[in-house]
Design a protein around this motif. Sequence first.
Motif, PDB file in Angstrom:
ATOM      1  N   UNK C 268       2.201   4.246   2.675  1.00 52.65           N
ATOM      2  CA  UNK C 268       2.068   5.422   1.815  1.00 52.65           C
ATOM      3  C   UNK C 268       1.419   5.022   0.489  1.00 52.65           C
ATOM      4  N   UNK C 269       0.947   6.015  -0.217  1.00 49.83           N
ATOM      5  CA  UNK C 269       0.401   5.807  -1.568  1.00 49.83           C
ATOM      6  C   UNK C 269       1.464   5.150  -2.446  1.00 49.83           C
ATOM      7  N   UNK C 270       2.692   5.643  -2.363  1.00 50.08           N
ATOM      8  CA  UNK C 270       3.769   5.106  -3.197  1.00 50.08           C
ATOM      9  C   UNK C 270       3.958   3.615  -2.960  1.00 50.08           C
ATOM     10  N   UNK C 271       4.032   3.242  -1.669  1.00 49.43           N
ATOM     11  CA  UNK C 271       4.287   1.839  -1.355  1.00 49.43           C
ATOM     12  C   UNK C 271       3.155   0.959  -1.897  1.00 49.43           C
ATOM     13  N   UNK C 272       1.919   1.449  -1.735  1.00 45.59           N
ATOM     14  CA  UNK C 272       0.765   0.660  -2.196  1.00 45.59           C
ATOM     15  C   UNK C 272       0.786   0.512  -3.719  1.00 45.59           C
ATOM     16  N   UNK C 273       1.039   1.594  -4.426  1.00 51.04           N
ATOM     17  CA  UNK C 273       0.983   1.538  -5.894  1.00 51.04           C
ATOM     18  C   UNK C 273       2.088   0.630  -6.426  1.00 51.04           C
ATOM     19  N   UNK C 274       3.299   0.794  -5.893  1.00 50.93           N
ATOM     20  CA  UNK C 274       4.408  -0.055  -6.353  1.00 50.93           C
ATOM     21  C   UNK C 274       4.082  -1.529  -6.095  1.00 50.93           C
ATOM     22  N   UNK C 275       3.593  -1.826  -4.911  1.00 53.14           N
ATOM     23  CA  UNK C 275       3.277  -3.225  -4.577  1.00 53.14           C
ATOM     24  C   UNK C 275       2.192  -3.773  -5.506  1.00 53.14           C
ATOM     25  N   UNK C 276       1.248  -2.920  -5.896  1.00 53.91           N
ATOM     26  CA  UNK C 276       0.178  -3.405  -6.777  1.00 53.91           C
ATOM     27  C   UNK C 276       0.630  -3.537  -8.223  1.00 53.91           C
ATOM     28  N   UNK C 277       1.562  -2.701  -8.626  1.00 57.98           N
ATOM     29  CA  UNK C 277       2.126  -2.888  -9.973  1.00 57.98           C
ATOM     30  C   UNK C 277       2.863  -4.231 -10.020  1.00 57.98           C
ATOM     31  N   UNK C 306      -9.102  -3.656 -10.134  1.00 61.54           N
ATOM     32  CA  UNK C 306      -9.179  -2.422 -10.912  1.00 61.54           C
ATOM     33  C   UNK C 306      -8.630  -1.213 -10.142  1.00 61.54           C
ATOM     34  N   UNK C 307      -7.749  -1.463  -9.176  1.00 63.72           N
ATOM     35  CA  UNK C 307      -7.176  -0.349  -8.411  1.00 63.72           C
ATOM     36  C   UNK C 307      -5.695  -0.612  -8.183  1.00 63.72           C
ATOM     37  N   UNK C 308      -4.976   0.445  -7.925  1.00 63.51           N
ATOM     38  CA  UNK C 308      -3.555   0.305  -7.599  1.00 63.51           C
ATOM     39  C   UNK C 308      -3.277   0.691  -6.151  1.00 63.51           C
ATOM     40  N   UNK C 309      -4.180   1.488  -5.570  1.00 68.93           N
ATOM     41  CA  UNK C 309      -4.001   1.875  -4.176  1.00 68.93           C
ATOM     42  C   UNK C 309      -5.239   1.440  -3.404  1.00 68.93           C
ATOM     43  N   UNK C 310      -5.106   0.438  -2.547  1.00 68.29           N
ATOM     44  CA  UNK C 310      -6.294  -0.057  -1.827  1.00 68.29           C
ATOM     45  C   UNK C 310      -6.934   1.000  -0.934  1.00 68.29           C
ATOM     46  N   UNK C 311      -6.201   2.048  -0.616  1.00 68.93           N
ATOM     47  CA  UNK C 311      -6.776   3.149   0.170  1.00 68.93           C
ATOM     48  C   UNK C 311      -8.031   3.691  -0.516  1.00 68.93           C
ATOM     49  N   UNK C 312      -7.998   3.682  -1.850  1.00 70.00           N
ATOM     50  CA  UNK C 312      -9.151   4.219  -2.582  1.00 70.00           C
ATOM     51  C   UNK C 312     -10.376   3.316  -2.453  1.00 70.00           C
ATOM     52  N   UNK C 313     -10.172   2.082  -2.044  1.00 67.48           N
ATOM     53  CA  UNK C 313     -11.290   1.156  -1.854  1.00 67.48           C
ATOM     54  C   UNK C 313     -11.668   1.026  -0.393  1.00 67.48           C
ATOM     55  N   UNK C 314     -10.984   1.796   0.432  1.00 70.03           N
ATOM     56  CA  UNK C 314     -11.110   1.575   1.856  1.00 70.03           C
ATOM     57  C   UNK C 314     -12.547   1.711   2.357  1.00 70.03           C
ATOM     58  N   UNK C 315     -13.262   2.681   1.791  1.00 70.00           N
ATOM     59  CA  UNK C 315     -14.635   2.907   2.275  1.00 70.00           C
ATOM     60  C   UNK C 315     -15.507   1.673   2.081  1.00 70.00           C
ATOM     61  N   UNK C 316     -15.259   0.936   0.984  1.00 70.52           N
ATOM     62  CA  UNK C 316     -16.040  -0.291   0.762  1.00 70.52           C
ATOM     63  C   UNK C 316     -15.744  -1.319   1.846  1.00 70.52           C
ATOM     64  N   UNK C 317     -14.460  -1.456   2.178  1.00 68.61           N
ATOM     65  CA  UNK C 317     -14.085  -2.465   3.181  1.00 68.61           C
ATOM     66  C   UNK C 317     -14.577  -2.071   4.554  1.00 68.61           C
ATOM     67  N   UNK C 318     -14.617  -0.743   4.805  1.00 64.01           N
ATOM     68  CA  UNK C 318     -15.002  -0.244   6.115  1.00 64.01           C
ATOM     69  C   UNK C 318     -16.445  -0.618   6.389  1.00 64.01           C
TER      70      UNK C 318
END
Lengths: 93, 413, 318
Positions: C268-277, C306-318
């Motif tokens: 989830x977004x929550x899990x990703x953001x917490x883990x990145x904080x 420069x991100x807290x949720x890797x989902x937002x970078x997903x398109x780059x990785x894809x």
Amino acid sequence: MEIRKVVGQVTPEERAEIQALFERKNGLTELAKIVSADNTELYEKLVKDMGETGTKFQQWWDTKSKKYGWESHPKGNWEINFETCEITLVAQE
Amino acid sequence: MNIKESDRGWQSGMAKSITFIVTKDCQLACKYCYLVGKNTKERMSWEVAKQAIDYILDREEEFREESVIWDFIGGEPFLEIDLIDKICDYLKTEMYRRNHHWFNSYRFSFSTNGINYHTEKVQRFIEKNRNHLSIGITIDGTQRKHDLNRIWKTPEMEQGIAPKPEEERGSYKDVVKNIPLWLEQFPGASTKVTISSADIPYIKESVLHLYSLGIKEVNINCVFEDVWKDGDDKLFEEQLTELADAIIDGRLYEDHACSFFMEHIGKPMDRERDNQNWCGAGMMLAVDAAGMFYPCTRFAQYSLRSKPAWIIGNIHDGIDKNKLRPFLTLDRCTQSNEECINCEVASGCAWCQGENFDAADTHTVYQRSTAICKMHKARVRANNYYWNKLFRKLELQEYEEQKRKSNHPACEL
Amino acid sequence: MLQYLIILLDEASVPYCHSLNPTPSPMGEPRLIPLDTLRAGIVFAMKENLNIQFVYPTRSLPDEYEAAIESIDHTKIKPEVLSGEADVLVLTGWETAKAEELDGATCILHTSRSELQKHLAKVQELLSRVARLNVVLTDIEEFKDEDADAYSQMLDALSDCLIEQFRQGRMVQLNLLTDRLLLTEMNNCGAGDTNVTLAPNGKFYLCPAFYHEDANQSVGDLTTGLNIKNKQLLRLDHAPICRHCDAYQCRRCIWMNGRLTLDANTPSHQQCVIAHLERNASRSLMQKMQAEGIRMRDARPIDEINYLDPFNNYKQWK
């Protein structure tokens, strides 16, 4: 008899301009069928917009035909193919 | 070379598709229909439709796609033509009033069984929205092919009682009568044909029949469900090969298209380069009569045999983006088994995310169903035959043409 | 590859991860695992070469149970209120946790963010005694983007508590901050992949949370063996967001994934953001350590992102 002849081509950017105007013109025309004069605010906005869009639409053709010097016909008009950017002269013989 | 290409669809890849499931009712009870939960009760109310529209248009910054396709589906959408008309009027007015960027680029799209196409209300709607419509009528081919599956619903069916074969009434005649009017209004229109096991013997005659009705483009596909019997692939390949002969020998390829034959399918795919998902689920949005949002209609309960609906939100609380994340990160390899990843003829092998989910062993969209595998391979063999034969024919024609030209001066001597 | 078998010794075995509270038994009192089931579970683990982690309830076990447990090499996870030897102690309440009795212990602390904030002094006290403290947040689902600053500040305060201990030469570990310093790859919960849980009903579950949530979610039993469907989707290489991520300390809780995103392989977004904080706070901790000349063996630098949720970078990785 109808004659169709490809007389030129515009750039993709120019195609995008006329496509947007074409879509808007169609949208306004169909909207005009359901907006009554009672709805003053929307009606006035629509009438003004139709005038402005129509003018821009015609200006595009005037400018581009002048720029490219497309072949014309007294009983004809030009059409654009949005896929290929080609301009076709459609005329009645 | 003069070969008609399939239409890629309006604003392909740039438009957001938003589907209103306006009713779960239909006059027909097609045997292959994946909608297992059709019923007469779940009809969308105006209030729900309006709230859905307001929710979407209020969030222009979240829906950034350049264009929008407002899609209406059922059941049979034209059963709710009054509601649809009201929805479309509201959409036009609101998009304009809000200066929404979609006012400059929208379509209203319908998949209909065609039965009500000629009615006054539908025709009035078409006239009113003529420049923004995309209407597909489903006609499955010849009468015997069409009537094999697309039969009228009987009152007993609603009680779960199947009619006896002799009591089944096909819908071909009720649909075909509307085809000329449809083609007159939408000359480039295409139809969608669905193939299940029982239809295979009629593929060739059906595609040719649709061409003879004036339909230039036939989009045809095998159902994704696990319905295929032993030998179906052989029969399918034979039918497509015969169809290939008929299209090429009759020069129909010049102004007709059939989606079974596509030049670039049937090739291996690279793990890295060709890793995109096939299906658009998650990019789309569907809303039903209860005001629930789905990643596509195939995730609504009436479409699912064995899984609970995949609800991503509702018109009151909005969209829960967490529930879209699995869709937006889908890629080909993560959901495919090794056999599919290494398949020599992988390209063009389609899947439906909804069917994958429904058939999966766990609650996931990451398990690709392979029920269609042998049919895809059969299609690829026939497709290879088609293009080899067609290109050879065109090559020889060109050769003959060149020879004729080069011989011409000598003839004059 | 499966390495661990977690055996819940009781329907009310102490929750030690993001699990729900144990479901009350329909018969009233929570039931112990039947002795035969316990023994069969131990034999299963021996045959499959699995290390066993026994999870205790708050009440004492009969002697024959302890005898069975001692018949095999194992790890004990016990509530701190239960006396006796334990490898991991689960602290069941702020008041009951007595830091002075926890010298050198490995402890698990279940808490919400607000409770943690309220009891920072207690955490500081615990850190001065224990060898390792695992904080398990119980309110990840409720995390909102606007909570990020407050959580970062709390992590910063915890970081200062650690520095204070480090200055005294006590290299205590706090999972939220020190794990990321030492890890070079993802080290997640591993439910269904590296470990599986045996419940008192004799059935296997991906982890205790699945058992407590709905006992019908079993993945096999002691008679028929393990049957984990779509096992590959529990692995990191089949998790499109996580396989690119470098918040190595993240729990990547597949049970919570299923609850929040409906797919076990998608966080989830929550899990990703917490883990990145936490990841970024670990980076700050390392900077503080460097400034003070404190060295932790095997600690590695962490890049700035420069991100807290890797989902937002997903398109780059894809």
